[in-house]
Scaffold this motif. Sequence first.
Motif, PDB file in Angstrom:
ATOM      1  N   VAL A 134       0.842  -1.199   0.000  1.00 42.02           N
ATOM      2  CA  VAL A 134       0.000   0.000   0.000  1.00 42.02           C
ATOM      3  C   VAL A 134       0.872   1.242   0.000  1.00 42.02           C
ATOM      4  O   VAL A 134       0.672   2.183  -0.790  1.00 42.02           O
ATOM      5  CB  VAL A 134      -0.942   0.017   1.218  1.00 42.02           C
ATOM      6  N   TRP A 135       1.871   1.261   0.852  1.00 35.64           N
ATOM      7  CA  TRP A 135       2.779   2.410   0.997  1.00 35.64           C
ATOM      8  C   TRP A 135       3.504   2.713  -0.320  1.00 35.64           C
ATOM      9  O   TRP A 135       3.570   3.864  -0.765  1.00 35.64           O
ATOM     10  CB  TRP A 135       3.773   2.109   2.111  1.00 35.64           C
ATOM     11  N   ILE A 136       4.054   1.692  -0.945  1.00 34.38           N
ATOM     12  CA  ILE A 136       4.852   1.894  -2.155  1.00 34.38           C
ATOM     13  C   ILE A 136       3.976   2.285  -3.345  1.00 34.38           C
ATOM     14  O   ILE A 136       4.317   3.175  -4.126  1.00 34.38           O
ATOM     15  CB  ILE A 136       5.670   0.620  -2.467  1.00 34.38           C
ATOM     16  N   GLU A 137       2.808   1.649  -3.481  1.00 35.81           N
ATOM     17  CA  GLU A 137       1.956   1.924  -4.633  1.00 35.81           C
ATOM     18  C   GLU A 137       1.231   3.268  -4.527  1.00 35.81           C
ATOM     19  O   GLU A 137       1.034   3.949  -5.532  1.00 35.81           O
ATOM     20  CB  GLU A 137       0.929   0.805  -4.822  1.00 35.81           C
ATOM     21  N   LYS A 138       0.833   3.662  -3.306  1.00 39.32           N
ATOM     22  CA  LYS A 138       0.098   4.917  -3.131  1.00 39.32           C
ATOM     23  C   LYS A 138       0.988   6.060  -2.639  1.00 39.32           C
ATOM     24  O   LYS A 138       0.580   7.220  -2.641  1.00 39.32           O
ATOM     25  CB  LYS A 138      -1.053   4.717  -2.142  1.00 39.32           C
ATOM     26  N   ASN A 139       2.193   5.722  -2.187  1.00 41.99           N
ATOM     27  CA  ASN A 139       3.149   6.713  -1.671  1.00 41.99           C
ATOM     28  C   ASN A 139       2.673   7.372  -0.376  1.00 41.99           C
ATOM     29  O   ASN A 139       3.184   8.420   0.027  1.00 41.99           O
ATOM     30  CB  ASN A 139       3.438   7.795  -2.715  1.00 41.99           C
ATOM     31  N   HIS A 140       1.684   6.765   0.278  1.00 43.86           N
ATOM     32  CA  HIS A 140       1.212   7.225   1.586  1.00 43.86           C
ATOM     33  C   HIS A 140       0.296   6.142   2.146  1.00 43.86           C
ATOM     34  O   HIS A 140      -0.052   5.192   1.437  1.00 43.86           O
ATOM     35  CB  HIS A 140       0.470   8.563   1.492  1.00 43.86           C
ATOM     36  N   VAL A 141      -0.094   6.283   3.412  1.00 39.14           N
ATOM     37  CA  VAL A 141      -0.984   5.286   4.024  1.00 39.14           C
ATOM     38  C   VAL A 141      -2.107   5.955   4.818  1.00 39.14           C
ATOM     39  O   VAL A 141      -2.612   5.408   5.794  1.00 39.14           O
ATOM     40  CB  VAL A 141      -0.202   4.317   4.946  1.00 39.14           C
ATOM     41  N   LEU A 167      -4.070   2.901  12.140  1.00 36.52           N
ATOM     42  CA  LEU A 167      -3.253   3.842  12.894  1.00 36.52           C
ATOM     43  C   LEU A 167      -3.194   5.226  12.247  1.00 36.52           C
ATOM     44  O   LEU A 167      -2.800   6.199  12.896  1.00 36.52           O
ATOM     45  CB  LEU A 167      -1.823   3.304  13.043  1.00 36.52           C
ATOM     46  N   TYR A 168      -3.596   5.323  10.980  1.00 34.18           N
ATOM     47  CA  TYR A 168      -3.364   6.548  10.223  1.00 34.18           C
ATOM     48  C   TYR A 168      -4.667   7.299   9.967  1.00 34.18           C
ATOM     49  O   TYR A 168      -5.707   6.695   9.698  1.00 34.18           O
ATOM     50  CB  TYR A 168      -2.646   6.216   8.909  1.00 34.18           C
TER      51      TYR A 168
END
Length: 350
Positions: A134-141, A167-168
Amino acid sequence: MKRFLDITDFSREGLREALNLMTFMKDNRGFYSTEMNKKTLVSAFWEKDRNSESAFRTAVLRMGGSVIPFESVEGESLKDAVIAMSSYADVIAISHPKKGAARAASLYARVPVINAGDGKRAYPVKTLCDFSSVWIEKNHVSNMKIGFLGDFSDNALVKSLLQCLNLYKGNEFYFISVNGKPVSDDYVNLMDKREKNFTVFDNLFDVIGELDVLYMTPVTSKSFDSEIMFNARKHNFVLDERMLLSAKPDLVILHPFPRGDELDYTVDNDSRAKYFDMFDRYVDACMAAILKTVSGKAGRLIEPDYEESTHDVCCDKEDCITSTEKYLPSLFFETSDGRKICKYCGQELK
């Protein structure tokens, strides 16, 4: 870290650090090529999992180490096996069909233990892979609409990824329940704790246009009351080219594999399908778990995490490791309302 048993072993800051590490690995494959030089991982898979075993083996080889497969002997206790493994290894990766097996192993292991899957309780390395995807594909969480598709009565992968994304700030959750059943109380309690919005659907088409991320899980007829009901509801949850016409152009589609009937092969060539990239991420997650537990450790051996029994009662769940390993100490923690929760399987004592 002396052990990596659950994704909750990472704080929010620890998760961010792990994500940064895996992002670095993605672009610098050879940087850790000697990190496991002259070190050994024992692959102890009581429950066979081809993808997990292959990912751990590849991770160790990329880091310059060696892997020893550990074959269990009929009638041998987990305790005896783990003590023996501690003599051969610098780290143990364990997969077992009983919940809490990895925690039980850490009570006696004299080297770090990494949980590669214990029953349906936790798959923390897989979750690290999912979260990093998720982090790598969207560049955020954060600030996303995230959909989960599957059977939510008892799914450790969904629960663990939900724990991370919960958590976010700004994240909203959508559950596409393939069999029409409600999500478990564990999920609800997680989201209520952080006041997160969630909605349950029984049809993927009704929500796919809203989603930024779709995390799919395998769907088989076992999740339904009958084969007839499975076939009758199939059109509600199968993702295919037609369904994707309603989706956002930057939707990220993830799947832990192996796939079931829920993911049509026509989706594979779509640019939004990122699930094949997750095989590489799984290797990176294994490398990160090994680095966190083994790298820079002075000396090979550590003290086991043995604990004395907290209560005079035993867990009554058949899928708990204590149901077969009778010598284990009884370990419970009590909630504020007096309920006893088994530290091995995470289930309430009735």
